[in-house]
Write an enzyme that holds these catalytic residues in place. Sequence first.
Site, PDB file in Angstrom:
ATOM      1  N   HIS A  33       4.339  -1.226 -12.239  1.00  0.00           N
ATOM      2  CA  HIS A  33       3.033  -0.667 -11.802  1.00  0.00           C
ATOM      3  C   HIS A  33       2.414  -1.561 -10.491  1.00  0.00           C
ATOM      4  O   HIS A  33       2.281  -3.027 -10.749  1.00  0.00           O
ATOM      5  CB  HIS A  33       2.138  -0.574 -12.691  1.00  0.00           C
ATOM      6  CG  HIS A  33       0.955   0.234 -12.370  1.00  0.00           C
ATOM      7  ND1 HIS A  33      -0.001  -0.054 -11.441  1.00  0.00           N
ATOM      8  CD2 HIS A  33       0.700   1.638 -12.651  1.00  0.00           C
ATOM      9  CE1 HIS A  33      -0.994   0.896 -11.415  1.00  0.00           C
ATOM     10  NE2 HIS A  33      -0.434   1.998 -11.986  1.00  0.00           N
ATOM     11  N   ARG A  59      -7.278   3.589  -6.574  1.00  0.00           N
ATOM     12  CA  ARG A  59      -6.816   3.908  -5.268  1.00  0.00           C
ATOM     13  C   ARG A  59      -7.158   5.441  -5.018  1.00  0.00           C
ATOM     14  O   ARG A  59      -7.522   5.975  -4.016  1.00  0.00           O
ATOM     15  CB  ARG A  59      -5.557   3.936  -5.011  1.00  0.00           C
ATOM     16  CG  ARG A  59      -5.358   2.239  -4.749  1.00  0.00           C
ATOM     17  CD  ARG A  59      -3.784   1.775  -4.863  1.00  0.00           C
ATOM     18  NE  ARG A  59      -3.358   1.751  -6.078  1.00  0.00           N
ATOM     19  CZ  ARG A  59      -2.194   1.953  -6.617  1.00  0.00           C
ATOM     20  NH1 ARG A  59      -1.385   2.575  -5.880  1.00  0.00           N
ATOM     21  NH2 ARG A  59      -1.739   1.988  -7.933  1.00  0.00           N
TER      22      ARG A  59
END
Lengths: 685, 252
Positions: A267, A287
């Site tokens: 990740h 994000r």
Amino acid sequence: MSTSERHTYDVVVIGAGGAGLRAALEAHEQGARVAVVCKSLLGKAHTVMAEGGIAAAMGNVWPEDNWQTHFRDTMRGGKMLNQWQMARIHAEEAPARVWELEEWGAVFDRTPDGRILQRDFGGHRFARLAHVGDRTGLELIRTLQNRLISKRIDVFMECTVLRLLTVPGAADRPGAGRASDEPEALSAPARERSSARVAGRIAGAFAYWRESGTFVRFDAPAVVLATGGIGKSYQVTSNSWEYTGDGHALALWAGAALMDMEFVQFHPTGMVWPPSVKGILVTEGVRGDGGVLLNSEGRRFMFDYIPPVFAAETADSEEEADRWYTDKKTARRPPELLPRDEVARAINAEIKAGRGSPHGGVHLDIASRRDPEYIRRRLPSMYHQFTELADVDITREPMEVGPTCHYVMGGIKVDPSTAAATVPGLFAAGECAAGMHGSNRLGGNSLSDLLVFGRRAGLHAARYAQSLPAHKRAVADDAQIDATAAAALAPFAAALTPGSAQAGTASAEGTASSAGGTTSARDSAGTSVSPSHPPENPYQLQNDIQDVMQRLVGIIRTESELVRALKEIETLRSRARHVAVVGHRQYNPGWHLALDLGSLLTVAECITTAALARRESRGGHTRDDYPSADPAFATLNHVLRLRDGRLVLTTEPLPAMPPELAALFEDAGAESRADRGAPAGGKGS
Amino acid sequence: MAAYDLSLRVWRGDSDSGDLQDYTVGVEEGMVVLDALHRLQQTQAPDLAVRWNCKAGKCGSCSAEVNGRPRLTCMTRLNLFAPTDTVTVTPLRTFPVIRDLVTDVSYNYEKAAQVPAFAPGAPAGDDGHHRMKQSDVDRVQEFRTCIECFLCQTVCHVIRDHEENKPVFAGPRLMIRYAELEMHPLDTHDRRDLLRGRAGIGYCNITKCCTEVCPEHISITDNAIIPLKERVVDTAYDPITRLGNRILRRRR
């Protein structure tokens, strides 16, 4: 000998995360007698850590969304290495699974007109993730847990499975998951693989209670593995202690095949500071909700890393990227929301180029882009996590983040429709199963995967069990039980070296019974304490396994390092034969860890072996010596099995997609703009 | 804060006996109490029993009492204490000890099994799906942030030192479970009798200790228990309602 506790069920589900609970509920619904066996307390499984959401093309926010688009996003995210049947089933069934959760009490965030709200995530063309703030996994597990309780399904908490019980193959085996080419006999089994006896069929599972250290035997014709991933074989990981690859190893030892083990997802955003929290996940939702990645020069570097395949649908200016959050018609997605493998590699490259943050990550900034109220409402647990653990107020300053081992795409090879493994009676779902995500998983596709394939595994396990009348159900011979029990108790036979342990006394309690074990019993998972070799500390061994994987089989791999890793794993394996624990059998974490080492070593070898064979870079597998994707590997899956106690790798061709689905991928770039109905005035060229 | 040697005092023992044992553990900047316990495990006490999972404050497994206060050990930074302080870690007092810091929390699961399941009404949307406004689910969502760390259960004086109350009181964690269902816009069950009876809501005298220790900052007392008490009182003790009920019952 070793156990007096014995239970009989139709279906035993191993693992109590989303997939396990969903499987158990479905098997129960089908009328099967079901038990759930899990290493932790109910409700603590790793699924609670899932933050972002459940991907499902419900079309609540973007009516244009449909299963075909979700299917397409999933396949492209997986670099087309997914089993297309699984990706299709997943995309088709995910919405029903989400609505079903609501019917069972889940309370998702809402749209203004009262529907389930969906959020943006990397690699998904439309806002598609049903979510609850940034704690969606908790909502999912609590909903399933409460339903499980209300259905009075038996749960064996803090109970670890050591072996799957099998019986030799029978002629009248039912259809699901036929083992095609398993060897007829295995001789001289080595180490923890020894119980990989001939793939017959499943007869149950053998476990120990963590609390008391006593053994428990389950007789059941069907077992569903839902044990999650392998993250604890790496040093920097977002995964909890449970993620030692148990299901992968149990399946392999029972004669089943694993697939795609080279693909490990790092990740892109894990915490990097302080050291004690390194690896803890920072949700992609940051994000999705407007956060951007910056290097030490303050540059939004993701614009420098847009791969050609995604160029047509990714913004190429900050202005366009920022506009996208409110205007999806004419603006294209910010590059921060590329699939995870792309972002992780980009961050890795920036850090290597010396443009990292002070503690060896990059900056993730949402503070300068969204107001504090919005951040606290959308990302409450991130706010909390950074305030409490890192003294960072994410509404005022950027976070420092770097890649962390998060997910394994590879796993148990299953039938796309029934979730049946290659051993009759064995089923697998969730992270421990392979095929759904190809070489890289999109965020949000894990929770939907758990629900869709958890349900299917439970359904088909129940049907399989019910197809076997009581008199045809096989019962495993006691030799398997005795050998496994003896091996499990062997670490007590030796005390740690003086000085390394002060607390507790080395006790030989229970070990006397191991003396009479057969050869295979001694080899299996076992410890043979010899005076010539010093006893090994399980904590040190785990640390050393993690070190090898992190250093040599990490994000960027290369042949020489992979070869070295295999050698080091072999050394670790021989050291693990001398693992010794102090204390007694009651709730003894040192002993528990010693027993997990077998799984860790097995998955480490599987990942490394498959990584060595794939001489290309694709998704969650990047080779420094073969930096680009190779068409020759584009249609191949790597399959691993044990033969004569040795790990054997074969390649299998990827099933071909039917023309109507293949057409979804033609001229992807142009199509993606057309689909969005973008006016010609947008970024046309 | 640089690296230093921490004086760590940990309760070791089982259901029969046990006592506090002193250790010295090397620790560094940024570490939490659980890190110190892990280091102790790795270097000196490999069989030290500790329950933990996510190490990120999300699963609620690593609850213990740190210097007497119930806390998640994974979210308790060592810089909360002076380097010269002794940090004492003991198991949750309300539950029977299994070994060292691990307790038998099955009480909570037994109480959870007594809660009638969610029972939604018919979907309101023409697409066959439910409709709920965000403003109507905000308060339910607050309760659903519960990570089941059981810190509220261990601190609750109704059961902390009163074993005899356990059969008749469900504890704060379950009160917010009841509240979540009672306040769910779609739920059709009425759990008020159960709250008054088997769950024993009357035992709570709103000292708010549970709210104070909640790592998720759920306003357990103000937002869940008090409104539930009001609902129970409205049906069970309101004189006009009681009179009405009596008349109606007589008619029936």
